[in-house]
Structure formats: structure tokens, C-alpha cells
Motif scaffolding. Sequence first.
Motif, mmCIF file in Angstrom:
data_model
loop_
_atom_site.group_PDB
_atom_site.id
_atom_site.type_symbol
_atom_site.label_atom_id
_atom_site.label_comp_id
_atom_site.label_asym_id
_atom_site.label_seq_id
_atom_site.Cartn_x
_atom_site.Cartn_y
_atom_site.Cartn_z
ATOM 1 N N ILE A 15 37.561 38.039 -52.809
ATOM 2 C CA ILE A 15 36.115 39.003 -52.334
ATOM 3 C C ILE A 15 36.640 39.616 -50.980
ATOM 4 N N ALA A 16 37.174 38.919 -50.043
ATOM 5 C CA ALA A 16 37.686 39.474 -48.868
ATOM 6 C C ALA A 16 38.598 40.575 -48.776
ATOM 7 N N GLN A 17 39.134 40.593 -49.707
ATOM 8 C CA GLN A 17 40.167 41.748 -50.007
ATOM 9 C C GLN A 17 39.417 43.369 -50.141
ATOM 10 N N LEU A 18 38.167 43.178 -50.448
ATOM 11 C CA LEU A 18 37.329 44.333 -51.030
ATOM 12 C C LEU A 18 37.534 45.671 -50.228
ATOM 13 N N ASN A 19 37.272 45.556 -49.016
ATOM 14 C CA ASN A 19 37.412 46.737 -47.986
ATOM 15 C C ASN A 19 38.742 47.228 -48.223
ATOM 16 N N ALA A 20 39.616 46.408 -47.943
ATOM 17 C CA ALA A 20 41.080 46.845 -47.800
ATOM 18 C C ALA A 20 41.376 47.525 -49.237
ATOM 19 N N VAL A 21 41.101 47.197 -50.189
ATOM 20 C CA VAL A 21 41.201 47.926 -51.433
ATOM 21 C C VAL A 21 40.754 49.199 -51.622
ATOM 22 N N VAL A 22 39.611 49.184 -51.476
ATOM 23 C CA VAL A 22 38.568 50.435 -51.351
ATOM 24 C C VAL A 22 39.487 51.532 -50.403
ATOM 25 N N MET A 23 39.649 51.011 -49.172
ATOM 26 C CA MET A 23 40.352 51.923 -48.306
ATOM 27 C C MET A 23 41.483 52.516 -48.905
ATOM 28 N N ARG A 24 42.408 51.633 -49.454
ATOM 29 C CA ARG A 24 43.945 51.968 -49.712
ATOM 30 C C ARG A 24 43.463 53.038 -51.012
ATOM 31 N N ALA A 25 42.688 52.512 -51.702
ATOM 32 C CA ALA A 25 42.343 53.642 -53.063
ATOM 33 C C ALA A 25 42.039 55.023 -52.596
ATOM 34 N N HIS A 26 41.222 54.739 -51.599
ATOM 35 C CA HIS A 26 40.808 56.098 -51.154
ATOM 36 C C HIS A 26 42.139 56.911 -50.457
ATOM 37 N N THR A 27 42.391 56.435 -49.379
ATOM 38 C CA THR A 27 43.749 57.054 -48.928
ATOM 39 C C THR A 27 44.940 57.514 -49.993
ATOM 40 N N GLU A 28 45.133 56.521 -50.911
ATOM 41 C CA GLU A 28 46.294 57.257 -51.751
ATOM 42 C C GLU A 28 45.748 57.850 -52.879
ATOM 43 N N LYS A 29 44.492 58.008 -52.791
ATOM 44 C CA LYS A 29 43.862 58.777 -54.030
ATOM 45 C C LYS A 29 44.155 58.239 -55.585
ATOM 46 N N GLU A 30 44.257 57.062 -55.388
ATOM 47 C CA GLU A 30 44.813 56.316 -56.816
ATOM 48 C C GLU A 30 43.665 55.229 -57.217
ATOM 49 N N PRO A 31 42.863 55.669 -58.336
ATOM 50 C CA PRO A 31 41.910 54.783 -58.904
ATOM 51 C C PRO A 31 42.534 53.613 -59.319
ATOM 52 N N ILE B 223 44.439 51.357 -58.124
ATOM 53 C CA ILE B 223 44.054 50.262 -57.292
ATOM 54 C C ILE B 223 42.853 49.585 -57.266
ATOM 55 N N VAL B 224 41.615 50.363 -57.801
ATOM 56 C CA VAL B 224 40.351 49.744 -57.827
ATOM 57 C C VAL B 224 40.300 49.018 -59.121
ATOM 58 N N SER B 225 41.135 49.620 -60.085
ATOM 59 C CA SER B 225 40.981 48.834 -61.381
ATOM 60 C C SER B 225 41.678 47.566 -61.228
ATOM 61 N N ASP B 226 42.996 47.702 -60.731
ATOM 62 C CA ASP B 226 43.644 46.620 -60.552
ATOM 63 C C ASP B 226 43.018 45.329 -60.127
ATOM 64 N N TYR B 227 42.154 45.565 -58.969
ATOM 65 C CA TYR B 227 41.442 44.463 -58.026
ATOM 66 C C TYR B 227 40.314 44.113 -58.832
ATOM 67 N N VAL B 228 39.499 45.141 -59.565
ATOM 68 C CA VAL B 228 38.603 44.702 -60.421
ATOM 69 C C VAL B 228 39.029 43.599 -61.572
ATOM 70 N N TYR B 229 40.102 43.892 -62.060
ATOM 71 C CA TYR B 229 40.295 43.126 -63.028
ATOM 72 C C TYR B 229 40.950 41.656 -62.631
ATOM 73 N N GLY B 230 41.562 41.611 -61.421
ATOM 74 C CA GLY B 230 42.079 40.606 -60.586
ATOM 75 C C GLY B 230 40.853 39.708 -60.247
ATOM 76 N N LEU C 114 32.940 49.222 -60.796
ATOM 77 C CA LEU C 114 32.843 50.045 -61.940
ATOM 78 C C LEU C 114 32.306 51.377 -61.662
ATOM 79 N N GLY C 115 31.404 51.318 -60.962
ATOM 80 C CA GLY C 115 30.470 52.567 -60.549
ATOM 81 C C GLY C 115 31.531 53.529 -60.004
ATOM 82 N N LEU C 116 32.255 53.096 -58.978
ATOM 83 C CA LEU C 116 33.046 54.225 -58.473
ATOM 84 C C LEU C 116 33.911 54.560 -59.309
ATOM 85 N N LEU C 117 34.398 53.796 -60.386
ATOM 86 C CA LEU C 117 35.311 54.429 -61.526
ATOM 87 C C LEU C 117 34.438 54.993 -62.581
ATOM 88 N N GLY C 118 33.302 55.270 -62.475
ATOM 89 C CA GLY C 118 32.347 55.993 -63.328
ATOM 90 C C GLY C 118 31.934 55.308 -64.571
#
Length: 167
Positions: A87-103, A105-112, A153-157
Motif C-alpha cells: 500500500i505504501a508504494q502507491l504514490n511512487a507508482v502513480v508518480m512513476r507511471a505519470h513521469t514515464e507515461k506508462e500505464p 506500471i499502474v496495471s502491474d501494481y494493481v495486479y500485485g 482501475l479508474g485511472l486506467l478507465g
Amino acid sequence: YTAEEIEKMVSQIAIGAIKYQDLKNNTASGYVFDLDDFAKFEGKTGPYIQYAIARINSILRKAGEAGISEGPVRLTNKEERDLALKIAQLNAVVMRAHTEKEPSIVSDYVYGLAQVFSGFYNVSPIMSAETPEIAASRLRLARMVRDILKLLLGLLGIEAPEVMLKK
């Protein structure tokens, strides 16, 4: 369920399966289209994540009916600790996905996160926890996971049904 409710659930699951399958792939790597992978309820699929949310919704409903309310998080075992760290990784994951413009990263985290929650839930019962304080702590962890899964999931539409159909 009414026909409208069933249609809505089926639509959410089907569209979620397609979107997740597409967004889980890194944009820089090759894309393999495998129709059989889309609708599985296990593995790295949209329905697996949606099922995790529906499962947590069920837990929250049952806890409410049993009079169990959320309390402060107290980590009493390895699985609770693992979940809190995820859970504590949430902010870093969202920031990294935004910076890299790579969804992906979000889907990997959600699954994990859904996987770690499943491991947590298998060994850390909420309804039959050792004490009311542990039950309240675990309930809060479950709600946090549900809220994060829905948010991402909402961020992924992708919509998350409140319940999942059995068949």
C-alpha cells in the motif's frame, strides 16, 4: 439481479478485461494478442482485479452486518506487513507511471496489490480474528486495498462492479 444489473456487470467485466489486457503491456515492448487471456479470473487480468474488489466489498458488507468497524492499523503478522508495504508504494507508482507515461506500471501494481491482498486474506481472517482490535485493523486494510484498486482501475478507465456474477 435484474436484467439491467446483469447487463451492467457483464459490460463492466468485458470492457475491463479488454482494457486491462491492452494496458498491461509495456508500450515499448511487443504486443501479443491472446483472446483466451482476456477473460480469465486468475492471473494478470482485468476480471481478476475486479473480482478482488467485489470480494472486498463482500467482506465489508459482512463485517458491517456483524457490527465490526474499522480501527487503527496494527500489524500482527508477515502478511499484514507485506500488505502495508505494498500500500505504501502507491504514490511512487502513480508518480512513476505519470513521469514515464506508462500505464503498464499502474496495471502491474494493481495486479500485485490484488495478489498480496489475497495472500493476506488467506491467513489473516477478519470475521474470526483473534481480537476485535485485530479485526478492526484488518478491516481497515481491506477497505484501503479496495479503495486503491478502484482508484487505479479508474485511472486506467476500467469500472469495478460492486459484485461479480458467479457464472
